[in-house]
Design a protein around this motif. Sequence first.
Motif, PDB file in Angstrom:
ATOM      1  N   MET A  42      51.596  49.386  -0.711  1.00  0.00           N
ATOM      2  CA  MET A  42      52.210  50.424  -1.539  1.00  0.00           C
ATOM      3  C   MET A  42      51.149  50.960  -2.485  1.00  0.00           C
ATOM      4  SD  MET A  42      55.880  48.684  -2.374  1.00  0.00           S
ATOM      5  CE  MET A  42      56.972  48.202  -1.039  1.00  0.00           C
ATOM      6  N   ARG A  43      50.916  52.262  -2.383  1.00  0.00           N
ATOM      7  CA  ARG A  43      49.829  52.876  -3.129  1.00  0.00           C
ATOM      8  C   ARG A  43      50.341  54.019  -3.995  1.00  0.00           C
ATOM      9  NH1 ARG A  43      45.839  53.168   2.115  1.00  0.00           N
ATOM     10  NH2 ARG A  43      45.137  50.997   2.093  1.00  0.00           N
ATOM     11  N   SER A  44      49.733  54.155  -5.143  1.00  0.00           N
ATOM     12  CA  SER A  44      50.060  55.225  -6.084  1.00  0.00           C
ATOM     13  C   SER A  44      48.797  56.015  -6.386  1.00  0.00           C
ATOM     14  CB  SER A  44      50.622  54.629  -7.375  1.00  0.00           C
ATOM     15  OG  SER A  44      50.562  55.563  -8.435  1.00  0.00           O
ATOM     16  N   PRO A  45      48.888  57.361  -6.470  1.00  0.00           N
ATOM     17  CA  PRO A  45      47.709  58.142  -6.843  1.00  0.00           C
ATOM     18  C   PRO A  45      47.277  57.877  -8.289  1.00  0.00           C
ATOM     19  CG  PRO A  45      49.657  59.540  -6.779  1.00  0.00           C
ATOM     20  CD  PRO A  45      50.062  58.211  -6.217  1.00  0.00           C
ATOM     21  N   LEU A  46      48.170  57.305  -9.087  1.00  0.00           N
ATOM     22  CA  LEU A  46      47.858  57.034 -10.489  1.00  0.00           C
ATOM     23  C   LEU A  46      47.286  55.636 -10.701  1.00  0.00           C
ATOM     24  CD1 LEU A  46      51.132  58.528 -12.042  1.00  0.00           C
ATOM     25  CD2 LEU A  46      48.901  59.641 -11.841  1.00  0.00           C
ATOM     26  N   LEU A  47      47.768  54.653  -9.897  1.00  0.00           N
ATOM     27  CA  LEU A  47      47.414  53.250 -10.158  1.00  0.00           C
ATOM     28  C   LEU A  47      46.775  52.550  -8.970  1.00  0.00           C
ATOM     29  CD1 LEU A  47      50.714  52.279 -12.005  1.00  0.00           C
ATOM     30  CD2 LEU A  47      48.487  52.686 -13.055  1.00  0.00           C
ATOM     31  N   GLY A  48      46.587  53.237  -7.862  1.00  0.00           N
ATOM     32  CA  GLY A  48      46.058  52.580  -6.674  1.00  0.00           C
ATOM     33  C   GLY A  48      47.105  51.690  -6.029  1.00  0.00           C
ATOM     34  N   GLU A  49      46.670  50.597  -5.419  1.00  0.00           N
ATOM     35  CA  GLU A  49      47.608  49.686  -4.749  1.00  0.00           C
ATOM     36  C   GLU A  49      48.344  48.860  -5.797  1.00  0.00           C
ATOM     37  OE1 GLU A  49      46.679  47.758  -0.889  1.00  0.00           O
ATOM     38  OE2 GLU A  49      47.022  45.888  -1.980  1.00  0.00           O
ATOM     39  N   PHE A  50      49.637  49.109  -5.948  1.00  0.00           N
ATOM     40  CA  PHE A  50      50.416  48.404  -6.962  1.00  0.00           C
ATOM     41  C   PHE A  50      51.321  47.332  -6.369  1.00  0.00           C
ATOM     42  CE2 PHE A  50      53.089  51.941  -5.622  1.00  0.00           C
ATOM     43  CZ  PHE A  50      54.339  51.358  -5.485  1.00  0.00           C
ATOM     44  N   GLY A  51      51.409  47.280  -5.045  1.00  0.00           N
ATOM     45  CA  GLY A  51      52.235  46.274  -4.401  1.00  0.00           C
ATOM     46  C   GLY A  51      51.876  46.124  -2.941  1.00  0.00           C
ATOM     47  N   ARG A  52      52.185  44.960  -2.390  1.00  0.00           N
ATOM     48  CA  ARG A  52      51.940  44.715  -0.975  1.00  0.00           C
ATOM     49  C   ARG A  52      52.876  43.613  -0.509  1.00  0.00           C
ATOM     50  NH1 ARG A  52      46.216  43.528   0.308  1.00  0.00           N
ATOM     51  NH2 ARG A  52      46.945  42.327   2.084  1.00  0.00           N
ATOM     52  N   VAL A  53      53.127  43.620   0.788  1.00  0.00           N
ATOM     53  CA  VAL A  53      53.940  42.579   1.417  1.00  0.00           C
ATOM     54  C   VAL A  53      53.113  41.963   2.529  1.00  0.00           C
ATOM     55  CG1 VAL A  53      56.055  42.061   2.679  1.00  0.00           C
ATOM     56  CG2 VAL A  53      56.088  43.785   0.877  1.00  0.00           C
ATOM     57  N   ASN A  54      52.978  40.646   2.493  1.00  0.00           N
ATOM     58  CA  ASN A  54      52.198  39.949   3.513  1.00  0.00           C
ATOM     59  C   ASN A  54      53.079  39.699   4.735  1.00  0.00           C
ATOM     60  OD1 ASN A  54      49.931  39.743   1.796  1.00  0.00           O
ATOM     61  ND2 ASN A  54      50.822  37.957   0.795  1.00  0.00           N
ATOM     62  N   THR A  55      52.777  40.358   5.813  1.00  0.00           N
ATOM     63  CA  THR A  55      53.558  40.207   7.046  1.00  0.00           C
ATOM     64  C   THR A  55      52.730  39.575   8.162  1.00  0.00           C
ATOM     65  OG1 THR A  55      53.021  42.517   7.594  1.00  0.00           O
ATOM     66  CG2 THR A  55      55.136  42.100   6.522  1.00  0.00           C
ATOM     67  N   LEU A  56      51.563  39.061   7.827  1.00  0.00           N
ATOM     68  CA  LEU A  56      50.736  38.375   8.818  1.00  0.00           C
ATOM     69  C   LEU A  56      51.331  36.999   9.113  1.00  0.00           C
ATOM     70  CD1 LEU A  56      48.034  38.542  10.425  1.00  0.00           C
ATOM     71  CD2 LEU A  56      46.981  37.350   8.498  1.00  0.00           C
ATOM     72  N   GLY A  57      51.346  36.623  10.367  1.00  0.00           N
ATOM     73  CA  GLY A  57      51.845  35.312  10.744  1.00  0.00           C
ATOM     74  C   GLY A  57      53.207  35.376  11.399  1.00  0.00           C
ATOM     75  N   CYS A  58      53.766  34.187  11.654  1.00  0.00           N
ATOM     76  CA  CYS A  58      55.019  34.084  12.406  1.00  0.00           C
ATOM     77  C   CYS A  58      56.062  33.276  11.642  1.00  0.00           C
ATOM     78  CB  CYS A  58      54.770  33.408  13.756  1.00  0.00           C
ATOM     79  SG  CYS A  58      53.721  34.355  14.884  1.00  0.00           S
ATOM     80  N   ILE A  59      57.304  33.561  11.915  1.00  0.00           N
ATOM     81  CA  ILE A  59      58.446  32.765  11.470  1.00  0.00           C
ATOM     82  C   ILE A  59      59.346  32.557  12.679  1.00  0.00           C
ATOM     83  CG2 ILE A  59      60.469  32.661   9.970  1.00  0.00           C
ATOM     84  CD1 ILE A  59      59.046  34.467   8.001  1.00  0.00           C
ATOM     85  N   ASP A  60      59.751  31.314  12.911  1.00  0.00           N
ATOM     86  CA  ASP A  60      60.653  30.999  14.028  1.00  0.00           C
ATOM     87  C   ASP A  60      60.082  31.442  15.372  1.00  0.00           C
ATOM     88  OD1 ASP A  60      62.533  29.834  12.352  1.00  0.00           O
ATOM     89  OD2 ASP A  60      63.562  31.720  12.000  1.00  0.00           O
ATOM     90  N   GLY A  61      58.755  31.359  15.506  1.00  0.00           N
ATOM     91  CA  GLY A  61      58.121  31.654  16.787  1.00  0.00           C
ATOM     92  C   GLY A  61      57.849  33.112  17.049  1.00  0.00           C
ATOM     93  N   HIS A  62      58.054  33.986  16.051  1.00  0.00           N
ATOM     94  CA  HIS A  62      57.862  35.417  16.250  1.00  0.00           C
ATOM     95  C   HIS A  62      57.118  36.029  15.068  1.00  0.00           C
ATOM     96  CE1 HIS A  62      60.471  35.562  19.768  1.00  0.00           C
ATOM     97  NE2 HIS A  62      61.309  34.780  19.119  1.00  0.00           N
ATOM     98  N   PRO A  63      56.368  37.124  15.297  1.00  0.00           N
ATOM     99  CA  PRO A  63      55.702  37.804  14.181  1.00  0.00           C
ATOM    100  C   PRO A  63      56.708  38.209  13.110  1.00  0.00           C
ATOM    101  CG  PRO A  63      54.920  38.658  16.287  1.00  0.00           C
ATOM    102  CD  PRO A  63      56.087  37.764  16.596  1.00  0.00           C
ATOM    103  N   LYS A  64      56.241  38.204  11.856  1.00  0.00           N
ATOM    104  CA  LYS A  64      57.126  38.570  10.750  1.00  0.00           C
ATOM    105  C   LYS A  64      57.568  40.023  10.835  1.00  0.00           C
ATOM    106  CE  LYS A  64      54.992  35.401   7.401  1.00  0.00           C
ATOM    107  NZ  LYS A  64      54.253  35.342   6.109  1.00  0.00           N
ATOM    108  N   LEU A  65      56.699  40.894  11.337  1.00  0.00           N
ATOM    109  CA  LEU A  65      57.026  42.321  11.409  1.00  0.00           C
ATOM    110  C   LEU A  65      56.249  42.948  12.553  1.00  0.00           C
ATOM    111  CD1 LEU A  65      58.430  44.810  10.052  1.00  0.00           C
ATOM    112  CD2 LEU A  65      56.320  45.122   8.752  1.00  0.00           C
TER     113      LEU A  65
END
Length: 544
Positions: A83-106
């Motif tokens: 999540m990026r803002s022209p005023l503040l740069g990257e202000f948030g992110r969600v880590n979706t790397l990896g797996c849960i229950d045998g499947h990619p998170k996203l």
Amino acid sequence: MEQSEPAPTPATEVAIVGFGPVGAAIANLLGRYGIETVVIDKSPDIFMAPRAIALDNEALRILQWVGLDETAFARIAIPVVRMRSPLLGEFGRVNTLGCIDGHPKLVTFHQPDLEAALRRALECHGHVRSMPGTELLGFTQDADGVVLQLRRGDGAPFTLRSRYLVGADGAASLVRRLIGERFDGATYAEDWLIVDAKHVPAPIDHVEFLCDHRRPTPHMVAPGGRERWEFMLARGESRQDFETDARIAELIRPWTGGRPVEIERRAVYRFHARAAKAFRRGHVFLAGDAAHVTPPFVGQGLVAGLRDAANLAWKLAFVLRGHAGEAILDSYDQERRPHAAAMIAFARFMGRLVMPTSAARALIVHGIMRLTRLIPPLRRHFEDLGVKPRNRFAAGLFRRSHHRCRLACGEILPQGLVRDETGSLRLSDDALGAGLVLIGFGTDAVFGLEREQQAALAAAGGSVAQVCFRGQHLHRAASGTVLEDLTGTLIPGAAPEGWVALVRPDRTILHQGPAAEIGRILAEGLALLSAPGPGMAEARKIAG
């Protein structure tokens, strides 16, 4: 002249209106139980333009139950959402790397590919028939089910009797309107231009939200060399002006550098946040967009529909096969509607982050988000999606246990990699099968059951499984399945050694507790199903 008897009305056990991904998933899940099913859709073919684009690990797990493996349709695992803002740069992110229950998170995907895979999967279910090019005209309900009035593609009318009807016919659902169900909620005031393009010169490998109050823009990669942008139109801007080649080229120029790309789809939408007041009316059920519509900011629209499919299909099958009483069907609305509402609220919250209405509001909202990243627990809570509503039930078809365990009743059993008795490596859901299952963790559950109790479990469509921890070599089970948990996901991850759990086909914990109490746990769990057959009568007798 003697008059001939009129031809009997064709009949089926379940009729599904809507052959999109949710309707096709329900048909496949019913097909696993041999349920006579007819799928009806007005469209003769798959709609080939991309629409839904994201699936999470929960959705992929449900598609695994349907029978779609990793090769069934193309998908791209997403490592991060920025999540990026022209005023503040990257202000948030969600880590979706990896797996849960045998499947990619996203993952992202191409919806026509998924729909084609779901229809191919139906070919192995001889009890399921699809009728594309067939229009629903109306239906009536009686004590025995539903009578549908239909029209074939050639204009010929006909009727079909079904024990149950599932409306999976989209946000404009005719089924929902015919049962008079309200569809409450809100429609966003803003128009959004959706652009799907192929062969972008410098493709990204993730999902990004450009949270500029002047023109918020989600942007993501998809299979087949595709990328998607969603541009919010400002007040006074005309949708006709934004669907031109020149305007689209101007909007995506920051990513293309002005070089030509193939525009696969352009469309202007308004997003909705709505849900039906009830997901069941008599013999009629609503699923997917017919039951709830979620704004796209968290990619949960289709995922929510697949959760509907997983929750409803096995209940219909168990009732139709005499494994459970019809009363369990009320739990579909009881379990699914609150979670669907929570997910809509979550999507609306994320929408407020993505589309601030002014520079001042953007500075405040995005500034607060950036400050929370300085506090490690809050940063982890957001980045690891702790804010996402968990798919667990406050009320429904499960027995509350007074025992404390890592996994509570009404929650989903995790999935791990297991080794079966033949030495084959499998995901645990595949090894446990599609029925009710009584699992002993580090113990053979059968040894704690009387013969009558085993018969009651079998009468309810159930079986027994033993899950051992890695390297444990217990004696072969008296009956049922023996699995070695290679990753510790089930034991000790979900339950301690010497524990038992009665698990529904959708992997929700129906009841659980120490192995010493297995007879009571089984009896109380089976009593919840309340089927009228002799096996269930025995279960009620055992329960006292």
